[in-house]
Enzyme design. Sequence first.
Site, PDB file in Angstrom:
ATOM      1  N   GLU A   1     -12.762  -0.826  -0.788  1.00 33.32           N
ATOM      2  CA  GLU A   1     -11.775  -0.560  -1.834  1.00 33.32           C
ATOM      3  C   GLU A   1     -11.486  -1.796  -2.672  1.00 33.32           C
ATOM      4  OE1 GLU A   1      -7.633  -0.881   0.696  1.00 33.32           O
ATOM      5  OE2 GLU A   1      -8.468   1.101   0.358  1.00 33.32           O
TER       6      GLU A   1
ATOM      7  N   HIS B   1     -11.562   9.987  -9.784  1.00 36.53           N
ATOM      8  CA  HIS B   1     -10.405  10.161 -10.660  1.00 36.53           C
ATOM      9  C   HIS B   1      -9.455  11.248 -10.160  1.00 36.53           C
ATOM     10  CE1 HIS B   1     -12.834   7.599 -13.216  1.00 36.53           C
ATOM     11  NE2 HIS B   1     -11.689   7.249 -13.772  1.00 36.53           N
TER      12      HIS B   1
ATOM     13  N   CYS C   1       0.811  -1.224   0.000  1.00 32.62           N
ATOM     14  CA  CYS C   1       0.000   0.000   0.000  1.00 32.62           C
ATOM     15  C   CYS C   1       0.844   1.274   0.000  1.00 32.62           C
ATOM     16  CB  CYS C   1      -0.959   0.001   1.191  1.00 32.62           C
ATOM     17  SG  CYS C   1      -2.186  -1.312   1.109  1.00 32.62           S
TER      18      CYS C   1
END
Length: 117
Positions: free
Chosen positions: A107, A69, A25
């Site tokens: 996620e 985005h 991550c």
Amino acid sequence: MFRITKEFHFSASHQLTHLPHDHQCARLHGHNYIVVIELASKTLNKDGFVRDYGELKALKTYIDDTFDHHHLNDVMDCPSTSENLAQHFYDWCLARWPETSAVKVSETPKTWAEYRP
């Protein structure tokens, strides 16, 4: 208690730079996030709703304009974990809709974080 939920989607990149450099991550990566807002009330309004789902469009607009985005490290003041996103969206929603009772963020298809005070 009456409860309603509505689901929203966005895609964004992030990087958890506070983690060791060899942690997956810590590398730049992205997710297709799912956000679920939950509202709860002991009573219904005059139209028979906890809240009209159409009123929740403001959350979609906020997500689309601020998160979709985008690079979350540029948007958030704290590590862009799902847990912090859930609390952020909860606080944003509660300021608009007092019936807000929880927010969940995913996620990946197998992971969820929830903020429920």
